[in-house]
Each structure stands twice: as structure tokens, then as C-alpha cells.
Design a protein around this motif. Structure first.
Motif, PDB file in Angstrom:
ATOM      1  N   THR A  51       2.386   1.643  -3.553  1.00 51.53           N
ATOM      2  CA  THR A  51       1.429   2.036  -4.599  1.00 51.53           C
ATOM      3  C   THR A  51       0.961   3.478  -4.396  1.00 51.53           C
ATOM      4  O   THR A  51       0.773   4.208  -5.370  1.00 51.53           O
ATOM      5  CB  THR A  51       0.230   1.077  -4.645  1.00 51.53           C
ATOM      6  OG1 THR A  51      -0.356   0.966  -3.341  1.00 51.53           O
ATOM      7  CG2 THR A  51       0.657  -0.317  -5.097  1.00 51.53           C
TER       8      THR A  51
ATOM      9  N   SER B 188       0.821  -1.210   0.000  1.00 55.58           N
ATOM     10  CA  SER B 188       0.000   0.000   0.000  1.00 55.58           C
ATOM     11  C   SER B 188       0.855   1.260   0.000  1.00 55.58           C
ATOM     12  O   SER B 188       0.558   2.222  -0.732  1.00 55.58           O
ATOM     13  CB  SER B 188      -0.930   0.006   1.224  1.00 55.58           C
ATOM     14  OG  SER B 188      -1.866  -1.042   1.147  1.00 55.58           O
TER      15      SER B 188
ATOM     16  N   GLY C  31      -4.028  -3.662  -5.628  1.00 53.10           N
ATOM     17  CA  GLY C  31      -3.547  -2.910  -6.777  1.00 53.10           C
ATOM     18  C   GLY C  31      -2.188  -3.329  -7.294  1.00 53.10           C
ATOM     19  O   GLY C  31      -1.545  -2.594  -8.052  1.00 53.10           O
TER      20      GLY C  31
ATOM     21  N   SER D 246      -3.847  -8.708  -5.552  1.00 55.63           N
ATOM     22  CA  SER D 246      -4.523  -8.064  -6.695  1.00 55.63           C
ATOM     23  C   SER D 246      -5.453  -6.951  -6.233  1.00 55.63           C
ATOM     24  O   SER D 246      -5.499  -5.873  -6.832  1.00 55.63           O
ATOM     25  CB  SER D 246      -5.313  -9.092  -7.497  1.00 55.63           C
ATOM     26  OG  SER D 246      -4.453 -10.031  -8.101  1.00 55.63           O
ATOM     27  N   GLU D 247      -6.207  -7.235  -5.171  1.00 56.41           N
ATOM     28  CA  GLU D 247      -7.139  -6.240  -4.646  1.00 56.41           C
ATOM     29  C   GLU D 247      -6.427  -5.004  -4.099  1.00 56.41           C
ATOM     30  O   GLU D 247      -7.013  -3.928  -4.016  1.00 56.41           O
ATOM     31  CB  GLU D 247      -8.024  -6.869  -3.570  1.00 56.41           C
ATOM     32  CG  GLU D 247      -9.048  -7.847  -4.132  1.00 56.41           C
ATOM     33  CD  GLU D 247      -9.801  -8.598  -3.055  1.00 56.41           C
ATOM     34  OE1 GLU D 247      -9.407  -8.498  -1.861  1.00 56.41           O
ATOM     35  OE2 GLU D 247     -10.787  -9.286  -3.391  1.00 56.41           O
TER      36      GLU D 247
ATOM     37  N   GLN E 228       5.026   0.736  -9.094  1.00 55.90           N
ATOM     38  CA  GLN E 228       4.347  -0.481  -9.552  1.00 55.90           C
ATOM     39  C   GLN E 228       4.852  -1.635  -8.690  1.00 55.90           C
ATOM     40  O   GLN E 228       6.053  -1.753  -8.446  1.00 55.90           O
ATOM     41  CB  GLN E 228       4.673  -0.734 -11.027  1.00 55.90           C
ATOM     42  CG  GLN E 228       4.010  -1.967 -11.604  1.00 55.90           C
ATOM     43  CD  GLN E 228       4.470  -2.229 -13.036  1.00 55.90           C
ATOM     44  OE1 GLN E 228       5.174  -1.421 -13.636  1.00 55.90           O
ATOM     45  NE2 GLN E 228       4.081  -3.375 -13.572  1.00 55.90           N
TER      46      GLN E 228
END
Length: 300
Positions: free
Chosen positions: A29, A26, A52, A49-50, A34
Motif C-alpha cells: 500500500t 503495508s 487500508g 481493513s484497518e 491496491q
């Protein structure tokens, strides 16, 4: 040598779905980086994935997958660990092999690698653990030694030394175990006089330290990531006793093993630590709740 990464990076993160690693993802991102997270299960992959991030399926024992992840990224954060303290020697060996495998593909590059290690058990210098404190011979965890060996080979490797308690909602580490043992045994216990000190850091503060380290760490640097610099273990036991309505008890060496089980080898360490150089070099400063207040609000 200091290296400031001002551009956005592709960062490979092991342990990306874990308690600490998910906060690291977190933080990265949010800063525009990336992230590719290592996932050993479909459940972990979904969580990554959730958040990001992209997913690379594999485990810490899949050395070729680790090499692929490191090779295809601009930097690596190794936050994964095999958390079975009943098989600590095995966990340490897996950790060492993983670090060495990823480091191997970074030799000759300028890619940063940040490795997770710990504060607990390091020698005191003038009464505290500093960034200059070095692991004693025969220390059972190899993370820091392996990372610094890579730095000697030219890898842009650095070490984040975490406090033994990295706390926040969802913690499954030492403190929840201490609380569970108090419930199970009907007493809130501490070793001897209970004056030995533990450090702690909030999970979100730790995540920011990882982000800063991947962006501007020094080769071969070690960073002490602590918020509370030294809480007497008796203070932790007092709070647990207060919250659970249990008597406070001092334990002898023999009783410590029975009460704390696998944790008996850790609970008596005196490991106060400071982070002056870490703050100076990374610009890192803890901003979130301290351990005792977090426990009061979120642990019972």
C-alpha cells in the motif's frame, strides 16, 4: 524472463492479517498498490481493513474463493500457511492445493504470483545455500515445488524463500518457542556442539522482498530472503541463557526431542545461506536489525 511491473497493481494477498502478511500489505500500500487480503475471520478482516486493504472472506481451504481472488487481481502473493507444526503433513497438503488452485486461473496470463517457501533444510553448495540449491526428494513442504511446476506451465510464478526466523515485535515463531522452552525446562539448550547455523531476516525487510518480487520477478526464479546469513544456534542459546539467567546446556539427540518437542526436527539443521543473486535481481538489501540485537531489545 524478467517482467517489470511499473504500473500500480491490484494484488491478492493470502495470510494478509498474519505476522508477515500484514507487513507485506503495508509495503504494497505504501508503494501505491491496491491490496485485497484473504480473511478467515471477522477479526482478521478488521485488521486487514484497518491496514487500508479490501477483504475477501475465506480460508486456504476455500479453493473457489482463492481462484476468485487470483482471477480478479493483477498479481498474487501467497503468504498464508496453516501454522500447526503438530499437523505438518496436513498443513503442507493445504498449502499445495491452494497454490495449485490459484495458479490454475493464472495460466495463459502475465499475472505475477509470488509463493512463500523456506530456507531450512535445503542442500549446501560450496558450504552455503544459494539460489541454485534445490529441494531434496521427499521434502515435507511443497510450496517451492508447486510454484516452480506452475512456472513450467507458463505461470509468471516465483518463490520467496524465507529464513526460519522472521523476526520483529510480535513474533510467534521459532525463537519465542525456544525462549519458552528454556523457561519451562530451566535450561537454555542447543543441539550437540551448537555450531549449526540458522538464518534470520527482519519482518520489514522480508515485506520489501515480496513487494519487489511482485513488481519485477523473473518467471521460475527463487529468492533467498535472509538478513543474518548464518548464526550459530549456540549463540542464540547463549543470549537466551544470559537474559533469563539460565545455565547453557548441550543436548544429545534423545534429549533434543524432549526439550524442543515439535521443533526437534528443525533445530539441528545447518542452513547458512547467501542472497547475492536475490540482491542483484531484485535490488533487495536488508536494512533492519539483525536477530540477536532484535532479541536483546524486544524478546524478553
Amino acid at each position: 524472463m524478467y517482467q517489470q511491473k511499473t504500473t500500480k497493481m491490484k494484488v491478492f494477498v493470502t495470510g494478509a492479517s498474519g505476522f508477515i502478511g500484514s507487513a507485506v500489505v503495508s509495503a504494497l500500500t505504501r508503494a501505491g498498490h491496491q491490496v485485497v487480503g484473504l480473511a478467515r475471520s471477522e477479526q482478521s478482516a478488521k485488521k486487514i481493513s484497518e491496514a487500508g486493504a479490501a477483504v475477501l472472506l475465506g480460508s486456504l481451504e476455500d479453493l473457489e474463493t482463492l481462484k476468485q481472488g487470483a482471477n480478479n487481481a493483477d498479481g498474487v502473493i501467497h503468504a498464508g500457511f496453516f501454522h500447526d507444526f503438530n499437523q505438518f503433513a496436513k498443513a503442507a497438503a493445504i498449502d499445495k492445493a491452494a497454490i495449485e488452485a490459484m495458479g490454475e486461473v493464472l495460466i495463459g496470463t502475465s499475472k505475477a504470483m509470488v509463493v512463500t517457501a523456506g530456507i531450512l533444510g535445503l542442500p549446501l553448495i560450496d558450504g552455503v545455500i544459494t539460489e541454485e540449491s534445490r529441494l531434496p526428494q521427499g521434502f515435507p513442504r511443497f510450496s517451492e515445488t508447486a510454484a516452480l511446476a506452475l512456472a513450467e506451465k507458463g505461470v509468471h510464478a516465483s518463490v520467496i524463500r524465507l529464513a526460519p526466523s522472521v523476526h520483529d515485535k510480535g513474533d510467534k515463531g521459532f525463537v519465542p518457542f525456544i525462549i519458552e522452552q528454556a523457561r519451562k525446562n530451566g535450561v537454555s539448550a542447543y543441539p550437540a556442539a551448537g555450531t549449526n547455523r540458522w538464518t534470520a531476516v527482519h519482518r520489514l525487510d522480508a515485506a520489501e522482498a515480496f513487494r519487489l518480487a511482485i513488481e519485477k520477478s523473473a518467471t521460475g526464479a527463487v529468492y533467498n530472503v535472509v538478513g543474518d546469513t548464518g548464526i550459530e544456534v549456540k549463540k542464540i542459546a547463549e543470549l537466551i541463557g544470559e537474559k533469563l539467567g539460565l545455565p547453557l546446556v548441550s543436548l544429545s539427540e534423545e534429549q533434543i526431542v524432549k526439550h524442543f518437542e515439535w521443533m526437534s526436527g528443525f533445530i539441528a539443521f545447518d542452513s547458512p545461506a547467501i542472497h547475492l543473486k536475490t540482491q542483484e535481481q531484485l535490488g533487495w538489501k536488508p536494512e533492519h536489525l539483525g536477530l540477536l540485537e532484535d532479541m536483546r531489545q524486544n524478546y524478553f
